[in-house]
Design a protein around this motif. Structure first.
Motif, mmCIF file in Angstrom:
data_model
loop_
_atom_site.group_PDB
_atom_site.id
_atom_site.type_symbol
_atom_site.label_atom_id
_atom_site.label_comp_id
_atom_site.label_asym_id
_atom_site.label_seq_id
_atom_site.Cartn_x
_atom_site.Cartn_y
_atom_site.Cartn_z
ATOM 1 N N ARG A 155 -10.680 4.165 -4.212
ATOM 2 C CA ARG A 155 -11.514 4.211 -3.002
ATOM 3 C C ARG A 155 -12.329 5.501 -2.961
ATOM 4 N NH1 ARG A 155 -9.690 0.495 1.046
ATOM 5 N NH2 ARG A 155 -7.564 -0.261 0.725
ATOM 6 N N GLU A 178 1.697 6.668 -4.280
ATOM 7 C CA GLU A 178 1.244 5.355 -4.742
ATOM 8 C C GLU A 178 1.656 5.112 -6.196
ATOM 9 O OE1 GLU A 178 -2.828 2.879 -4.158
ATOM 10 O OE2 GLU A 178 -3.050 4.826 -5.132
ATOM 11 N N GLU A 214 0.805 -1.218 0.000
ATOM 12 C CA GLU A 214 0.000 0.000 0.000
ATOM 13 C C GLU A 214 0.844 1.277 0.000
ATOM 14 O OE1 GLU A 214 -2.727 -0.542 -1.192
ATOM 15 O OE2 GLU A 214 -4.310 -0.615 0.298
ATOM 16 N N TRP A 215 0.157 2.399 -0.221
ATOM 17 C CA TRP A 215 0.858 3.661 -0.425
ATOM 18 C C TRP A 215 1.618 4.103 0.814
ATOM 19 C CZ3 TRP A 215 0.249 8.233 2.249
ATOM 20 C CH2 TRP A 215 -0.869 8.331 3.085
ATOM 21 N N LEU A 220 -5.791 3.998 -3.973
ATOM 22 C CA LEU A 220 -6.274 5.096 -3.129
ATOM 23 C C LEU A 220 -7.326 5.927 -3.854
ATOM 24 C CD1 LEU A 220 -5.775 6.635 -0.417
ATOM 25 C CD2 LEU A 220 -4.114 8.015 -1.672
ATOM 26 N N THR A 273 -0.567 -3.292 -4.205
ATOM 27 C CA THR A 273 -1.700 -2.461 -3.817
ATOM 28 C C THR A 273 -2.918 -3.360 -3.636
ATOM 29 O OG1 THR A 273 -3.098 -0.580 -4.418
ATOM 30 C CG2 THR A 273 -2.308 -1.925 -6.224
ATOM 31 N N ARG A 312 -0.724 11.986 -1.879
ATOM 32 C CA ARG A 312 -0.773 10.552 -1.562
ATOM 33 C C ARG A 312 -0.830 9.730 -2.851
ATOM 34 N NH1 ARG A 312 -4.900 9.843 3.585
ATOM 35 N NH2 ARG A 312 -4.000 11.458 4.930
ATOM 36 N N TYR A 313 -1.612 10.222 -3.801
ATOM 37 C CA TYR A 313 -1.690 9.548 -5.099
ATOM 38 C C TYR A 313 -0.314 9.500 -5.754
ATOM 39 C CZ TYR A 313 -2.557 8.933 -10.075
ATOM 40 O OH TYR A 313 -2.511 8.493 -11.373
#
Length: 331
Positions: free
Chosen positions: A190, A224, A160-161, A187, A183, A220-221
């Motif tokens: 979601r 990831e 995960e990120w 993210l 992943t 955050r993207y």
């Protein structure tokens, strides 16, 4: 040349000995098989949650010289590290970092991740700040291990990120480590699903940067997406997530590693049936005490349905679940 037949395997996640969501269970249930294959060459890394670690982890001294030296080099900078055994089936070795004790490095590392990878990080996002600290500590650990042990191949899997910064740094610093990023659900996916969009019919057409920016998760993207592109092997946990990742993260996964449950404990059917009967009677006892006198029904002709997961009304299918119950009642 490193020995690829006896590699050191590191698996890193925010949920190692730190129950937050489903990945804790995913990792926990596959540990026995992994330990059986890799033995003491398998380590898990994550944040040191002092509320859970004191009951979940037994502190021991590291035996592997390269790992011991790597931990010492981190501790010499005033950063606290817990090395021990996670007290679950398989008793894997874990390396847990006290995120707070490394906070004095945060500004330096945030500047560095912008310079080397172009990943922004706003000042007040605590979760992202913690992910950056964890990522730099993981990269520090892996770099020291790879430097001190030149005989064995080193593999690092990032979940995960929140663990993604470490994967990015391994690539940018050219650390001699084979990397995997997994992943479990993207993210941005979601957020889009929670936002009432026609997700799968429009998946190929989303402007991902714009959509992430509108939802305040662009930084955050970026973590990831960078992690997905910087690793040697990119994986997801299902075909539908692989399809999602291909369009949202712009890399087609190299493979699918399905999540599963270790059902060995239920292999004796008579034991499972006995446990089922005991559990159902406890539920019946609760129902009688809670509902009788207000809402009476025949327990012998009653079906119990359960759902589990974080309370994300649409993402976790709770809306469909409630609607299905309504239709069942209507019959």
């Amino acid at each position: 040349m490193r020995d690829v037949s006896q590699p050191l395997l590191f698996e890193t996640s925010w949920e190692v000995a730190n129950k937050v969501g489903g990945i804790y269970t995913v990792i926990k249930t596959k540990v026995p098989v992994t330990v059986q294959e890799y033995g003491d060459r398998y380590h898990l890394t994550g944040p040191w949650n002092r509320f859970s670690a004191h009951v979940e982890v037994e502190e021991i001294e590291p035996e592997h010289p390269a790992i011991r030296k790597a931990i010492e080099s981190i501790r010499e900078q005033g950063i606290q590290v817990l090395y021990g055994r996670w007290l679950i089936d398989g008793a894997p070795r874990v390396i847990l970092f006290d995120i707070g004790s490394a906070a004095h490095k945060l500004d330096e590392w945030k500047g560095d991740v912008w310079r080397v990878a172009g990943i922004p990080s706003p000042p007040n996002d605590v979760e992202t700040n913690d992910a950056i600290i964890l990522g730099y500590l993981n990269a520090w650990l892996f770099e020291e291990v790879a430097k001190n042990d030149t005989e064995h191949a080193v593999i690092a899997q990032f979940h995960e990120w929140q663990a993604g910064i470490g994967a990015v740094l391994c690539n940018k610093r050219k650390i001699d480590v084979a990397t995997i990023f997994t992943t479990h659900a993207t993210l941005l996916g979601r957020y889009l699903c929670a936002g009432n969009v026609d997700f799968y019919n429009h998946l190929k057409h989303f402007n991902v940067d714009e959509e992430a920016g509108k939802r305040g998760i662009y930084h955050r993207y970026c973590i990831e997406r960078a992690a997905a592109h910087c690793v040697d092997v990119f994986t997801t946990v299902s075909n539908i997530t692989a399809y999602e990742a291909e369009y949202l993260l712009k890399r087609k996964p190299d493979g699918v590693l399905p999540n599963g449950l270790n059902v060995v404990k239920f292999s004796a059917m008579h034991e499972f049936q006995n446990l089922h009967q005991v559990a159902k009677e406890r539920i019946n006892h609760f129902v009688r005490g809670h509902f009788y006198g207000h809402y009476n029904f025949d327990l012998e002709n009653t079906l119990y349905f359960f759902t589990a997961g974080r309370y994300e009304y649409r993402n976790k299918g709770l809306d469909m679940y409630v609607e299905a119950l309504a239709r069942l009642n209507a019959r």
